[in-house]
Enzyme design. Structure first.
Site, PDB file in Angstrom:
ATOM      1  N   ASN A 124     -10.254  62.994  67.918  1.00  0.00           N
ATOM      2  CA  ASN A 124     -10.559  61.587  68.263  1.00  0.00           C
ATOM      3  C   ASN A 124      -9.320  60.887  68.817  1.00  0.00           C
ATOM      4  O   ASN A 124      -9.424  60.079  69.741  1.00  0.00           O
ATOM      5  CB  ASN A 124     -11.126  60.848  67.055  1.00  0.00           C
ATOM      6  N   ARG A 159       0.752  55.610  43.464  1.00  0.00           N
ATOM      7  CA  ARG A 159      -0.082  55.122  44.571  1.00  0.00           C
ATOM      8  C   ARG A 159       0.420  53.784  45.104  1.00  0.00           C
ATOM      9  O   ARG A 159       0.392  53.532  46.304  1.00  0.00           O
ATOM     10  CB  ARG A 159      -1.523  55.006  44.060  1.00  0.00           C
ATOM     11  N   ASN A 176     -12.838  52.063  62.033  1.00  0.00           N
ATOM     12  CA  ASN A 176     -12.967  53.443  61.569  1.00  0.00           C
ATOM     13  C   ASN A 176     -14.106  54.125  62.329  1.00  0.00           C
ATOM     14  O   ASN A 176     -15.104  53.490  62.663  1.00  0.00           O
ATOM     15  CB  ASN A 176     -13.299  53.431  60.068  1.00  0.00           C
ATOM     16  N   HIS A 215     -16.961  56.986  61.838  1.00  0.00           N
ATOM     17  CA  HIS A 215     -17.640  57.762  60.795  1.00  0.00           C
ATOM     18  C   HIS A 215     -18.704  58.645  61.456  1.00  0.00           C
ATOM     19  O   HIS A 215     -19.466  58.171  62.308  1.00  0.00           O
ATOM     20  CB  HIS A 215     -18.293  56.828  59.766  1.00  0.00           C
ATOM     21  N   GLU A 240     -13.256  46.025  52.199  1.00  0.00           N
ATOM     22  CA  GLU A 240     -12.892  46.616  50.898  1.00  0.00           C
ATOM     23  C   GLU A 240     -13.803  47.778  50.499  1.00  0.00           C
ATOM     24  O   GLU A 240     -13.411  48.636  49.718  1.00  0.00           O
ATOM     25  CB  GLU A 240     -12.936  45.554  49.795  1.00  0.00           C
ATOM     26  N   ALA A 247     -20.933  61.817  70.764  1.00  0.00           N
ATOM     27  CA  ALA A 247     -20.876  60.457  70.226  1.00  0.00           C
ATOM     28  C   ALA A 247     -19.442  59.982  69.943  1.00  0.00           C
ATOM     29  O   ALA A 247     -18.959  59.051  70.578  1.00  0.00           O
ATOM     30  CB  ALA A 247     -21.726  60.362  68.962  1.00  0.00           C
TER      31      ALA A 247
END
Ligand code: GAR
Length: 197
Positions: free
Chosen positions: A14, A66, A108, A110, A148, A180
């Site tokens: 991508n 984290r 994003n 998906h 979120e 796509a």
């Protein structure tokens, strides 16, 4: 000019589609200022290097916890001051401090038609395995804003792809990418670049 940072974890096809769309003049007024990977071995970093784009690795493995990783990730983004952050196969959950700092500026890709086969646990090949298991005849890809939740933000673009009788998760993944993902990701960025003009 829309300055974008592209975040990747793996092969980077991508990312390549965005680079190619810029090079061919299909994607206008857009510059990739940096590629960030959470995985030092991601082939996507090679693709960045070959295109003369700065590539950096920010891996959770290199930080004590984290929270420290999240801060380092945000600091790396801030250095580039991007107009848009593009998650192109980035398999790290985006921390809230980043969402708050870049609200409405993160998108994003998906590999399904959201709201099917999305949310926690649905990434990469798993999405296509689930689609084949359910027996859907049409699947596709979605570009959406990141909030979120997991795959819950506003949808920018979707494209449907036919599922074939003899598909395996891998053949289906490839068709969804070709028909796509590699089309609607650059187009979505182009739409946002145009809105900024
Ligand atoms: C792509 O199929 C992308 O849609 C998917 O990971 C793959 C990355 O491929 N992303 C997700 O599943 C996010 N939930 P690439 O590295 O070759 O672009």
């Amino acid at each position: 000019m829309l300055n974008i940072v592209v975040c990747v974890s793996g092969g980077g096809t991508n990312l390549q589609a965005i680079i190619d769309a810029i090079d061919s003049g299909k994607l206008l007024n857009t510059k990739i200022v940096k590629v960030i990977s959470n995985n030092a071995n991601a082939f996507a970093l090679e693709r960045a290097k070959n295109a003369g784009i700065e590539g950096v690795c920010v891996s959770p493995k290199d930080y004590a916890d984290r929270e420290t990783f999240n801060e380092a990730f945000l600091a790396e983004l801030n250095k580039s001051n991007p107009d848009l952050i593009v998650l192109a196969g980035f398999l790290v959950v985006i921390p809230e401090i980043v969402i708050n700092a870049y609200r409405g500026k993160i998108i994003n890709i998906h590999p399904s038609l959201i709201p099917s086969f999305c949310g926690t646990g649905y990434y990469g090949l798993k999405v296509h395995e689930a689609a084949l298991e359910r027996g859907v005849k049409i699947t596709g890809a979605t570009v959406h804003y990141v909030d979120e939740g997991t795959d819950t933000g506003p949808i920018i673009m979707q494209k449907a792809v036919e599922v074939k009788e003899d598909d395996t998760p891998k053949t289906l993944q490839r068709r969804v990418m070709e028909e796509a993902e590699w089309i609607i990701l650059p187009e979505s960025i182009g739409k946002i670049a145009k809105e900024k003009e």
